[in-house]
Motif scaffolding. Structure first.
Motif, mmCIF file in Angstrom:
data_model
loop_
_atom_site.group_PDB
_atom_site.id
_atom_site.type_symbol
_atom_site.label_atom_id
_atom_site.label_comp_id
_atom_site.label_asym_id
_atom_site.label_seq_id
_atom_site.Cartn_x
_atom_site.Cartn_y
_atom_site.Cartn_z
ATOM 1 N N UNK A 118 0.791 -1.243 0.000
ATOM 2 C CA UNK A 118 0.000 0.000 0.000
ATOM 3 C C UNK A 118 0.818 1.284 0.000
ATOM 4 N N UNK A 119 1.932 1.329 0.710
ATOM 5 C CA UNK A 119 2.695 2.579 0.782
ATOM 6 C C UNK A 119 3.826 2.677 -0.212
ATOM 7 N N UNK A 120 3.925 1.713 -1.129
ATOM 8 C CA UNK A 120 5.053 1.683 -2.071
ATOM 9 C C UNK A 120 5.020 2.920 -2.975
ATOM 10 N N UNK A 121 6.202 3.470 -3.336
ATOM 11 C CA UNK A 121 6.243 4.700 -4.148
ATOM 12 C C UNK A 121 5.736 4.487 -5.574
ATOM 13 N N UNK A 122 5.140 5.553 -6.119
ATOM 14 C CA UNK A 122 4.690 5.531 -7.514
ATOM 15 C C UNK A 122 5.471 6.620 -8.237
ATOM 16 N N UNK A 123 6.253 6.207 -9.215
ATOM 17 C CA UNK A 123 7.084 7.145 -9.957
ATOM 18 C C UNK A 123 6.676 7.114 -11.424
ATOM 19 N N UNK A 124 6.734 8.274 -12.061
ATOM 20 C CA UNK A 124 6.306 8.426 -13.457
ATOM 21 C C UNK A 124 7.445 9.051 -14.238
ATOM 22 N N UNK A 125 7.751 8.481 -15.380
ATOM 23 C CA UNK A 125 8.819 9.022 -16.219
ATOM 24 C C UNK A 125 8.498 10.475 -16.570
ATOM 25 N N UNK A 126 9.540 11.292 -16.656
ATOM 26 C CA UNK A 126 9.351 12.728 -16.878
ATOM 27 C C UNK A 126 8.585 13.047 -18.163
ATOM 28 N N UNK A 127 8.613 12.147 -19.145
ATOM 29 C CA UNK A 127 7.903 12.401 -20.401
ATOM 30 C C UNK A 127 6.390 12.241 -20.253
ATOM 31 N N UNK A 128 5.945 11.718 -19.093
ATOM 32 C CA UNK A 128 4.512 11.467 -18.878
ATOM 33 C C UNK A 128 4.003 12.263 -17.673
ATOM 34 N N UNK A 129 4.493 13.507 -17.546
ATOM 35 C CA UNK A 129 4.209 14.294 -16.338
ATOM 36 C C UNK A 129 2.721 14.450 -16.061
ATOM 37 N N UNK A 130 1.900 14.553 -17.119
ATOM 38 C CA UNK A 130 0.461 14.776 -16.870
ATOM 39 C C UNK A 130 -0.203 13.569 -16.211
ATOM 40 N N UNK A 131 0.428 12.372 -16.280
ATOM 41 C CA UNK A 131 -0.124 11.212 -15.570
ATOM 42 C C UNK A 131 -0.063 11.435 -14.057
ATOM 43 N N UNK A 132 0.971 12.175 -13.622
ATOM 44 C CA UNK A 132 1.088 12.490 -12.199
ATOM 45 C C UNK A 132 -0.151 13.267 -11.744
ATOM 46 N N UNK A 133 -0.580 14.234 -12.577
ATOM 47 C CA UNK A 133 -1.760 15.035 -12.231
ATOM 48 C C UNK A 133 -3.007 14.164 -12.147
ATOM 49 N N UNK A 134 -3.174 13.222 -13.114
ATOM 50 C CA UNK A 134 -4.354 12.342 -13.109
ATOM 51 C C UNK A 134 -4.394 11.541 -11.819
ATOM 52 N N UNK A 135 -3.239 11.022 -11.412
ATOM 53 C CA UNK A 135 -3.186 10.206 -10.200
ATOM 54 C C UNK A 135 -3.411 11.054 -8.949
ATOM 55 N N UNK A 136 -2.744 12.237 -8.898
ATOM 56 C CA UNK A 136 -2.877 13.086 -7.710
ATOM 57 C C UNK A 136 -4.282 13.643 -7.572
ATOM 58 N N UNK A 137 -4.944 13.931 -8.692
ATOM 59 C CA UNK A 137 -6.328 14.412 -8.647
ATOM 60 C C UNK A 137 -7.270 13.361 -8.063
ATOM 61 N N UNK A 138 -6.827 12.110 -8.093
ATOM 62 C CA UNK A 138 -7.640 11.033 -7.521
ATOM 63 C C UNK A 138 -7.130 10.618 -6.148
#
Length: 915
Positions: A89-109
């Protein structure tokens, strides 16, 4: 992390009610070949566009375009994917820099994520596109050790720049995802309609991607015009069933003996016998194979210590190789035999991550030593190979020298052939080559024996087959409506039979079949029926113990027994018509209509598409004693046991128990015949009493214990595999023979030559048998003995060939030719024994048959065995029989003749009159 594809699919699809995919991006179709890989999104054309899989301790979710990772409309699915991929459950989620907008989709949820150029320290989830070559090794090890990978990309544009023929092996994303059996292809995915499935969708049978495996075939067969596999061993047939597997050596019937496959980043070459790997005549191919497997790598070639000759062969040609007991690091190619699965997982990972595996072995010997166990499921080599799309079948192949496959035959492949067969079933105006159809039935039956539970690649094909067969329907096959063995109908029969054996529910396939073999008023009972069987078997070989129950066509029976019985090696068998008719030209029934499986648990569900009498198979030497067996969904069959069944019980059973087959049993013989023939049998007792008298005579002549340790069986069938009758357990005969088996008056007046002849075959002993000369001769001693001592029918009346004029004619003809041993067979050979019997009676035979049962040091060759018989028979009757046997053309050795010279001459020698 353990999970089934079904529960993983549920987790990935929770709350996803529709596929809101981006309009612009054109997706790539995905190719799934791994046993852990499963589809998540499939379009209405059947193309897989989103898939999931696992590798090592970790998991992957693969999307068909990086744009899908950046589309907010797919947020519900992306959140599920990240949750499923996360190792904790607490494992880190990292996104390649070329897919930065995926970070927003995940954080918005509400899911914390951050950009990172690579996975970094600590296992978690990494999200990236499929275009980076630099991180291949890092990502593979990240997943292997427990990380989750969310990856998206398309390969069709890359293919337009780098070549379609390089996509599977060279496209950056495939270097990672292929280890888990998923590939991006150069095929554009249709964007018309996407259905949200309720369960794991089906995987397509055949995906036409740009990578042409014929280039691999050409490289492997370069400079080779023929493959000579006459190496002294008998090879198995190979099953080539993976999407990236292909045949290299085929005989005229499309049976494969040499094959290869790509899997993950690595490659496999498989030979159908280990002898091929070391044979000098196969040397050019083996050198090609090593170069192809190495893929240009410069690492060491490891050769298992069991293949010393191969190591010498490779070393002679300058290859750096060494003998190794195990697969070790630093190897680029490993060569071994297929007889141990101790390193199966290690070998599979070696290939997936880029290694080359050269492996050889046959499965027919293993199958002969493990009856009732499927070689496709349990043979060690197949535990290694099945996941690569290659398997070794227990069927043999005749060695020979074969031309390398031409462009016409090279295309035969199980999946492609099945795909074409599907089209033929939908459109009967199309056709498939006859030899291709015959092969498809055999290959399909073998493929369905690979355990499918929890493996989408196999479950999917089972579902597809069931749908195909339900649409086509089972053909009507009978003596009146035979089907050719190389027809569509025959292929359907093979596939349907094995599909039912695999545990797939095939009850719908048999709707409408009932009127053919069973009364339409028969219904399986949900009330359990408990029968007690004797699970002690002092005889040689397994013993079938009748339950008196019948399983209807297409039904499943639930069999229960105690824990003690479940660990005693018992098996359950459905049906008794055990002849395999696969090699017959015409079929009056399905080629295989019986099924046997191990009762290694206290409860098991069993089925056979064609139904059949139910038996418990008790292994040789079992001392289990009485065992209670409870069976659900079976019906009673007509059954009469001498000394146990009353006349009233029999008459009730034969009228009320309308299963199509029934049995008449004594402690020494069991007759299985159609119920219609039994209904006219008012009282079986006198007929069975006569049978027991005949069986006692069979035992007496053969010096066997009586009652028999295991009763003999005779089973009538609409079609058998050889002859008018044939020996074995059971003895098989045609339906036309039923009346002579169960008519006491007929047996007493006309005799019963054929069945006693087969019982005689079962009595023949290797020590005093001289094949092929006596194979069809000495068995007739029992026919003569039973007819004369029990039925009161002299030999001259028992068979036309034993009339005096016929016998004299044969003797004269044989002696006139100089008594050549090559012509000494069947009736001519029998005459030798009859003359001995007429001169000395039956007693010497009985005494010798008893002596041979414990005799040690019996020669293995015919000449040695014949000389031993001359010596033994002469000593038994105290006459010098050397002149008699020499006159018959026997190769009597000088030392044997000398050892018998002191015995008195046999003055009554019947051949004296002819010489």
């Amino acid at each position: 992390m353990a999970t089934t594809p079904a529960t993983a699919f549920e987790a990935l699809m929770e709350g996803v009610t529709n596929w809101d995919v981006p309009k612009g991006p054109i997706p790539s179709e995905l190719l799934l070949i791994g046993e852990a890989a499963f589809p998540v999104m499939v379009n209405d054309k059947g193309q897989v566009l989103i898939a999931a899989s696992s590798y090592g301790e970790g998991r992957l979710v693969i999307l068909p375009h990086e744009g899908y990772l950046l589309h907010a409309g797919l947020a519900p699915f992306l959140l599920n994917a990240v949750g499923w991929l996360r190792p904790s459950p607490g494992a880190p989620i990292r996104v390649h820099t070329s897919l930065a907008s995926l970070v927003n989709i995940l954080q918005n949820s509400g899911i914390e994520a951050q950009t990172a150029p690579e996975p970094g320290e600590g296992l978690g989830v990494y999200c990236t596109s499929a275009y980076d070559n630099a991180m291949t090794a890092t990502l593979i090890q990240y997943v292997k050790h427990g990380g989750g990978l969310l990856i998206g990309g398309q390969a069709w544009y890359w293919a337009s720049k780098h070549g379609r023929d390089k996509v599977l092996s060279t496209f950056p994303g495939n270097k990672v995802t292929s280890v888990a059996g998923v590939y991006f292809t150069d095929i554009c995915g249709d964007r018309g309609r996407f259905k949200v499935s309720k369960k794991v969708p089906k995987i397509p049978l055949h995906v036409r991607c740009g990578e042409d495996l014929r280039q691999d075939q050409q490289q492997l067969l370069e400079g080779i015009s023929e493959l000579d596999i006459r190496t002294g061993g008998i090879p198995s047939q190979l099953l080539v069933h993976g999407a990236l597997a292909f045949p290299l050596g085929l005989d005229a019937s499309l049976c494969c003996f040499l094959a290869a496959a790509r899997y993950g980043r690595g490659r496999v070459v498989l030979a159908a016998h280990e002898g091929m790997l070391c044979a000098p005549k196969m040397q050019p191919f083996m050198l090609n194979a090593i170069h192809w497997l190495a893929r240009g790598q410069t690492g060491k070639v490891g050769v298992n210590t069991n293949l010393k000759n191969l190591c010498s062969l490779l070393s002679e040609h300058g290859l750096q190789c060494s003998l190794e007991p195990h697969l070790t690091s630093g190897m680029c190619v490993y060569c071994c035999m297929a007889y141990s699965d101790k390193e199966a997982k290690k070998l599979q990972e070696f290939v997936a991550e880029g290694g080359g595996l050269l492996i050889g072995g046959q499965a027919w010997w293993w199958a002969s030593q493990n009856p009732g166990r499927s070689a496709l499921a349990y043979f060690p080599g197949n535990i290694i190979l099945n996941c690569f799309g290659l398997s070794i079948m227990p069927r043999t192949l005749s060695p020979g020298c074969f031309p390398v496959p031409s462009s016409g035959t090279r295309s035969y492949h199980f999946r492609k052939a099945l795909s074409e067969f599907q089209a033929v079933l939908s459109d009967r105006s199309r056709n498939l080559e006859k030899n291709c159809l015959a092969k498809l039935g055999v290959d399909g039956a073998a493929f369905l024996q690979i355990p499918a539970e929890g493996i989408p690649a196999y479950v999917s094909l089972h579902r597809l087959l069931r749908k195909m067969l339900r649409q086509s329907g089972l053909p009507t096959v009978s003596r009146e409506n035979p089907v050719a063995s190389d027809s569509c109908e025959a292929a359907v029969l093979c596939l349907a039979t094995e599909l039912a054996h695999s545990g797939t529910d095939c009850s719908q396939l048999t709707q409408g079949l009932g009127s053919r073999t069973c009364s339409s008023s028969l219904y399986p009972s949900e009330h359990p029926i408990t029968v007690e069987i004797n699970a002690t078997n002092p005889g040689s070989g397994d013993s079938w113990v009748s339950t008196g129950l019948y399983l209807l066509e297409g039904q499943n029976a639930e069999v229960s027994l105690s824990e003690a019985a479940a660990s005693a090696g018992l098996k359950i068998q459905i049906g008794c018509h055990t002849d395999d008719l696969t090699k017959a030209r015409k079929l009056s029934r399905a080629p295989v209509v019986t099924h046997q499986c191990c009762m290694d648990r206290i409860k098991r569900s069993v089925s056979c598409l064609w139904g059949g009498l139910l038996y418990i198979v008790v292994p040789e030497g079992s001392q289990l004693g009485p065992v209670s067996v409870t069976i659900k969904r079976a019906v009673p069959a007509p059954y009469y046991k001498q000394g146990e069944t009353s006349l009233e019980e029999w008459r009730s059973r034969v009228q009320k128990n309308l299963a199509p087959w029934g049995e008449l049993a004594t402690d020494n013989i069991i007759l299985t015949v159609p119920t219609t023939s039994l209904q006219a049998l008012e009282d079986p007792q006198p007929m069975l009493h006569l049978w027991d008298e005949m069986m006692q005579a069979v035992a007496r002549l053969g010096a066997q214990p009586f009652p028999f340790c295991r009763p003999e069986r005779i089973v009538a069938d609409v079609q058998i595999s050889a002859g008018w009758m044939h020996s074995g357990y059971p003895i098989m005969c045609h339906l036309e023979s039923v009346q002579e088996l169960i008519s006491e008056a007929g047996m007493r007046s006309r005799g019963l030559w054929g069945p006693i002849h087969e019982l005689g075959h079962n009595q023949q002993c290797q020590g005093w048998e001289f094949p092929p000369h006596t194979t069809e001769a000495t068995c007739n001693l029992w026919s003569v003995y039973v007819h004369e001592t029990v039925l009161g029918i002299p030999r001259a009346q028992a068979h036309p060939a034993l009339r005096r004029p016929e016998r004299e004619k044969r003797i004269k003809a044989h002696l006139r030719k100089g008594a050549p041993l090559r012509d000494w067979s069947v009736w001519t050979a029998l005459e030798t024994y009859l003359q001995l019997q007429e001169g000395f009676g039956w007693e010497p035979f009985t005494q010798l048959f008893a002596e041979y049962q414990t005799l040690s040091g019996v020669p293995s060759d015919n000449a040695g065995k014949m000389n031993l018989w001359v010596k033994k028979f002469s000593e038994k009757v105290q006459k010098n029989l050397v002149p008699f046997f020499k006159a018959w053309g026997w190769p009597v050795q000088k030392e044997v003749a000398d050892s018998l010279s002191s015995l008195p001459e046999w003055k009554e020698n019947p051949l004296t009159a002819y010489i």
